[in-house]
Design a protein around this motif. Structure first.
Motif, PDB file in Angstrom:
ATOM      1  N   ARG A 139       0.857  -1.188   0.000  1.00 46.86           N
ATOM      2  CA  ARG A 139       0.000   0.000   0.000  1.00 46.86           C
ATOM      3  C   ARG A 139       0.884   1.226   0.000  1.00 46.86           C
ATOM      4  O   ARG A 139       1.911   1.266   0.683  1.00 46.86           O
ATOM      5  CB  ARG A 139      -0.905   0.009   1.233  1.00 46.86           C
TER       6      ARG A 139
ATOM      7  N   GLU B 118       0.448   5.475   0.321  1.00 49.36           N
ATOM      8  CA  GLU B 118      -0.421   6.624   0.554  1.00 49.36           C
ATOM      9  C   GLU B 118       0.356   7.895   0.256  1.00 49.36           C
ATOM     10  O   GLU B 118       1.502   8.052   0.673  1.00 49.36           O
ATOM     11  CB  GLU B 118      -0.909   6.663   1.995  1.00 49.36           C
TER      12      GLU B 118
ATOM     13  N   HIS C  82       0.089  12.081   0.479  1.00 47.05           N
ATOM     14  CA  HIS C  82      -0.607  13.239   1.043  1.00 47.05           C
ATOM     15  C   HIS C  82       0.087  14.489   0.527  1.00 47.05           C
ATOM     16  O   HIS C  82       1.283  14.688   0.783  1.00 47.05           O
ATOM     17  CB  HIS C  82      -0.565  13.212   2.575  1.00 47.05           C
TER      18      HIS C  82
ATOM     19  N   GLU D  25       3.715   7.460   2.481  1.00 50.77           N
ATOM     20  CA  GLU D  25       3.758   6.359   3.432  1.00 50.77           C
ATOM     21  C   GLU D  25       3.647   5.048   2.667  1.00 50.77           C
ATOM     22  O   GLU D  25       2.743   4.871   1.859  1.00 50.77           O
ATOM     23  CB  GLU D  25       2.609   6.463   4.426  1.00 50.77           C
TER      24      GLU D  25
ATOM     25  N   ARG E 196       3.587   0.810   2.943  1.00 49.09           N
ATOM     26  CA  ARG E 196       3.375  -0.364   3.798  1.00 49.09           C
ATOM     27  C   ARG E 196       3.931  -1.570   3.068  1.00 49.09           C
ATOM     28  O   ARG E 196       3.622  -1.798   1.903  1.00 49.09           O
ATOM     29  CB  ARG E 196       1.896  -0.549   4.092  1.00 49.09           C
TER      30      ARG E 196
ATOM     31  N   SER F 121       7.490   6.242   6.425  1.00 48.31           N
ATOM     32  CA  SER F 121       7.080   7.455   5.720  1.00 48.31           C
ATOM     33  C   SER F 121       8.248   8.416   5.564  1.00 48.31           C
ATOM     34  O   SER F 121       9.200   8.405   6.349  1.00 48.31           O
ATOM     35  CB  SER F 121       5.921   8.132   6.441  1.00 48.31           C
TER      36      SER F 121
END
Length: 89
Positions: free
Chosen positions: A22, A24, A26, A46, A48, A56
């Motif tokens: 995963r 992410e 932002h 970030e 995973r 991150s």
């Protein structure tokens, strides 16, 4: 913008594509009355990895694309170190 960010991340992080479960992203504009200067586009990334805690990194730049690119390269360095310790490069 979404396609541009995805293209940058796919290209820079390609080496780790099989290990990232995963990702992410932002993005923010850090402009405020209390902050001077033009380097105000922030990217927080970030990642995973299977069976591991998320990691991150972030970067500030003049443009969103520069912030994403800088953050992606920081993530490559971080993942290289982390996975290198485990012998999973």
């Amino acid at each position: 913008m979404t396609q541009s960010v995805k293209k940058i991340l796919d290209h820079v992080l390609a080496r780790f594509a099989g290990q990232i479960t995963r990702l992410e992203v932002h993005l923010s504009d850090e402009n405020s009355a209390s902050k001077s200067g033009m380097t105000d586009k922030r990217c927080l990334l970030e990642a995973r990895l299977a069976g591991r805690e998320p990691v991150s990194v972030s970067d500030l730049a003049l443009t969103v694309e520069q912030a994403v690119t800088g953050t992606a390269h920081k993530m490559v360095s971080l993942l290289g170190r982390e996975l290198g310790k485990l012998g999973k490069r």
